[in-house]
Design a protein around this motif. Sequence first.
Motif, PDB file in Angstrom:
ATOM      1  N   SER A  97       3.489  -7.540  15.230  1.00 25.64           N
ATOM      2  CA  SER A  97       4.100  -6.743  14.167  1.00 25.64           C
ATOM      3  C   SER A  97       3.037  -6.023  13.339  1.00 25.64           C
ATOM      4  N   THR A  98       1.810  -6.541  13.360  1.00 23.51           N
ATOM      5  CA  THR A  98       0.727  -5.873  12.640  1.00 23.51           C
ATOM      6  C   THR A  98      -0.084  -4.975  13.576  1.00 23.51           C
ATOM      7  N   LYS A 101      -3.692  -6.256  14.257  1.00 25.09           N
ATOM      8  CA  LYS A 101      -4.577  -6.739  13.186  1.00 25.09           C
ATOM      9  C   LYS A 101      -4.380  -8.218  12.923  1.00 25.09           C
ATOM     10  N   HIS A 107       0.032 -13.112   8.898  1.00 24.27           N
ATOM     11  CA  HIS A 107       0.384 -11.828   8.270  1.00 24.27           C
ATOM     12  C   HIS A 107       1.411 -10.997   9.032  1.00 24.27           C
ATOM     13  N   ALA A 109       4.977  -9.186   9.620  1.00 23.62           N
ATOM     14  CA  ALA A 109       5.891  -8.536   8.675  1.00 23.62           C
ATOM     15  C   ALA A 109       6.884  -7.698   9.450  1.00 23.62           C
ATOM     16  N   ALA A 111       9.303  -4.681   7.953  1.00 24.62           N
ATOM     17  CA  ALA A 111       9.863  -3.970   6.802  1.00 24.62           C
ATOM     18  C   ALA A 111      11.365  -3.757   6.965  1.00 24.62           C
ATOM     19  N   MET A 128       4.248 -11.823  -6.591  1.00 23.71           N
ATOM     20  CA  MET A 128       4.810 -10.706  -5.826  1.00 23.71           C
ATOM     21  C   MET A 128       6.317 -10.848  -5.690  1.00 23.71           C
ATOM     22  N   GLU A 315      -7.290   2.303  10.801  1.00 23.40           N
ATOM     23  CA  GLU A 315      -5.919   2.751  10.516  1.00 23.40           C
ATOM     24  C   GLU A 315      -5.321   1.950   9.372  1.00 23.40           C
ATOM     25  N   ASP A 316      -4.465   2.623   8.614  1.00 28.20           N
ATOM     26  CA  ASP A 316      -3.633   1.974   7.596  1.00 28.20           C
ATOM     27  C   ASP A 316      -4.403   1.453   6.387  1.00 28.20           C
ATOM     28  N   VAL A 317      -5.646   1.940   6.212  1.00 29.12           N
ATOM     29  CA  VAL A 317      -6.316   1.663   4.942  1.00 29.12           C
ATOM     30  C   VAL A 317      -5.577   2.433   3.845  1.00 29.12           C
TER      31      VAL A 317
ATOM     32  N   HIS B 111      -7.029  -7.903  -3.462  1.00 30.79           N
ATOM     33  CA  HIS B 111      -6.394  -8.367  -2.226  1.00 30.79           C
ATOM     34  C   HIS B 111      -5.014  -7.752  -2.036  1.00 30.79           C
ATOM     35  N   LYS B 112      -4.111  -8.006  -2.982  1.00 32.79           N
ATOM     36  CA  LYS B 112      -2.723  -7.594  -2.737  1.00 32.79           C
ATOM     37  C   LYS B 112      -2.587  -6.067  -2.745  1.00 32.79           C
ATOM     38  N   TRP B 116      -2.637  -5.077   1.335  1.00 33.19           N
ATOM     39  CA  TRP B 116      -1.320  -5.460   1.874  1.00 33.19           C
ATOM     40  C   TRP B 116      -0.895  -4.537   3.009  1.00 33.19           C
ATOM     41  N   ARG B 117      -1.008  -3.237   2.764  1.00 35.03           N
ATOM     42  CA  ARG B 117      -0.623  -2.271   3.794  1.00 35.03           C
ATOM     43  C   ARG B 117      -1.433  -2.504   5.073  1.00 35.03           C
ATOM     44  N   TYR B 118      -2.723  -2.650   4.896  1.00 37.69           N
ATOM     45  CA  TYR B 118      -3.628  -2.809   6.049  1.00 37.69           C
ATOM     46  C   TYR B 118      -3.314  -4.078   6.836  1.00 37.69           C
ATOM     47  N   MET B 119      -3.207  -5.185   6.125  1.00 37.18           N
ATOM     48  CA  MET B 119      -3.003  -6.476   6.799  1.00 37.18           C
ATOM     49  C   MET B 119      -1.703  -6.508   7.568  1.00 37.18           C
ATOM     50  N   HIS B 120      -0.720  -5.728   7.096  1.00 32.16           N
ATOM     51  CA  HIS B 120       0.592  -5.779   7.730  1.00 32.16           C
ATOM     52  C   HIS B 120       0.850  -4.564   8.612  1.00 32.16           C
ATOM     53  N   PHE B 124       3.973  -1.013   5.134  1.00 34.24           N
ATOM     54  CA  PHE B 124       4.351  -0.820   3.732  1.00 34.24           C
ATOM     55  C   PHE B 124       3.418   0.189   3.068  1.00 34.24           C
TER      56      PHE B 124
END
Lengths: 319, 341
Positions: A97-98, A101, A107, A109, A111, A128, A315-317, B111-112, B116-120, B124
Amino acid sequence: MTNDPGPDREQVQREVYRKVVTIRFAELRIREHVEKEGFGGFWHPGIGQEGLQVGAVSAMQDDDYLYYAHRGLGYAFAKGMPLEPLFGDLLGRANGSTRGKGGGTVHFADASRHVLGQGGTLGSNFVMGAGTAAASQLLRDGRVTVVFFGDGASGRGTWHEAALQASVWKLPVVWICENNGWALSARFTEQSPTEHVADRAPAYGMPGVVVDGQDAMAVHDATAEAIDRARRGEGPTLIEAKTLRIRGHYEGDRQPYRDDPVLGDEIPNDPVHRLGESIPDDVRRGIDAEARSQVEQAFGAALAAPRADRSVIFEDVWA
Amino acid sequence: MTTTSAAATGVAGGTERVIGYSRAINEALAEEMRRDERVWMMGQDIGRLGGVFGLTRGLLDEFGPLRVRDTAINETFIVGGAAGAALAGTIPVVELQFADFLFTAADEIFHKLAKWRYMHGGQFTMPVVVRLPSGVVGGAGAEHSQSLETIAMHVAGLKVAVPATPSDAKGLLKAAIRDPDPVLFFEHKGLYRVKGPVPESDEHVVPFGSARVARPGNDLTVVATGLMVDRAVAAAEQLAPHGIDVEVIDPRTLVPLDIDTIVASVERTHRLMVVHEASRTAGFGAEIATQVQERAFFALDAPVWRVCGTDTPLPQDPELEQACIPSTDEIVAAARALAAI
């Protein structure tokens, strides 16, 4: 939700059983892989705790939000995530799902199913989760956020900040503590001045409920009640599900610190057996066979999937 | 309301008003909350009081207690809650009472928000703005006065804004709120009362990663941020009669950093000095100096110099405190010496 047995309840229990037994097979398959093939990450087994995870999540609606904890796959699977991406994350595959990564189960997820992921720092999901619930309150979307955590994470200060604000604002959030007695090497009884984590709830003006975590339907019912309360605008509830850590903190942990019996393969009060008792044998065998084959197929597909290309590092940074 | 020419202000066309930096921030918040009802705020004393620096005054009355929420003293919730609220489709703009308190919400910020976007796997977005009253303001003490923007730069995943003028405070904040990524917005407390022209438009949005030439010049490039921009410009005006023509560049955002504008300037002036209020060691001056020598080493006629805050905690006494950050006189002296090399 009612405690009266009836056709609906029987259906719920059968579905909970199906998911619990599927995750049990997944637990055993992952253990086999870790033992035989070696493994780059840390697998934190949730065997024996599947019942409470699936029971609780089965009380959620599809669009409710989930923050899971690190012990196993029961939470996400019960929320509707397919097994293949979960295994993909575990094995560091591009079909996770990641998208590669992952590595370890921490981790994952989804969405679209409102599985919001997990931080690497335990207890960060307290704040959160309260914030997600604050968004629901603002948007009036009727959704409830469910946050899982362990007895170890109950020591975090983030609990205090989140619980206090969530209760003052009557946020639609339900906290579920999986108390398995051990925070890595720390005994719960040596780290808590009270017998239960739930004993802390009254200080925040919220109900604290202790429930037998090996009884999946009891956890389901307690969660359903807390979710109803949250959805009615009456604020958060702290549920503590008493369970046992059957294996080490991670698979391969020799647990030299452990001064109670190391359980190994024995699962006292096994939620699989408790749920299965009332299901006719032939029906149960059918469910089991299907679950086993589903796990084998998904694990095989994940193993066969490629590892992620290095390009995913960048990617996705940013959005 | 006054109307000034574009040439005088560097703002293209349109009508302008002269307003304070605080007012500019307040207007940005109000305009963005009117534009998009998903935008909301929380923080300590931001509602009934209107913020300890008065930045959120009037917003509770206009937007109500669900969109302007006073919290307990709980920074992990303010930032971590914002992260969670962003995942559920809202755009939280939160205030930490002092930028220094980012350390009390460090896990949530570094961290959050950042990861968060990167880790998942990119599932998101994290559209959160954290407003951070920053810098020396006069006797606030070692834990209420720091300039921590470099620390924010060092962790991937956070955008960093450091507005130096009312116009940029407003335009960058509006850009930050519209940005899908998390932004740490360092407002300088010492600039809250400074007035300047701000375009009269709901669409005054200053894009991130675009430096501003605060003063054009040909002999020496000075890169400065926040409170140091005005001091660098004042120093340049003092040096001009002595035949030293200083160009002052304000990057406006450190992440992303408009290094192109800085390099292009150095290729003309052949000299670079970085001025920042933050401590000298491993500050963003070191990063800019390195990037410039990597890209334009042969354009440099002299070493790159830094004029920075001291490598000490900040004393609470207002006079001692000022001695810890670059003064206009120090900038003048250093620029004169560097120009002579």
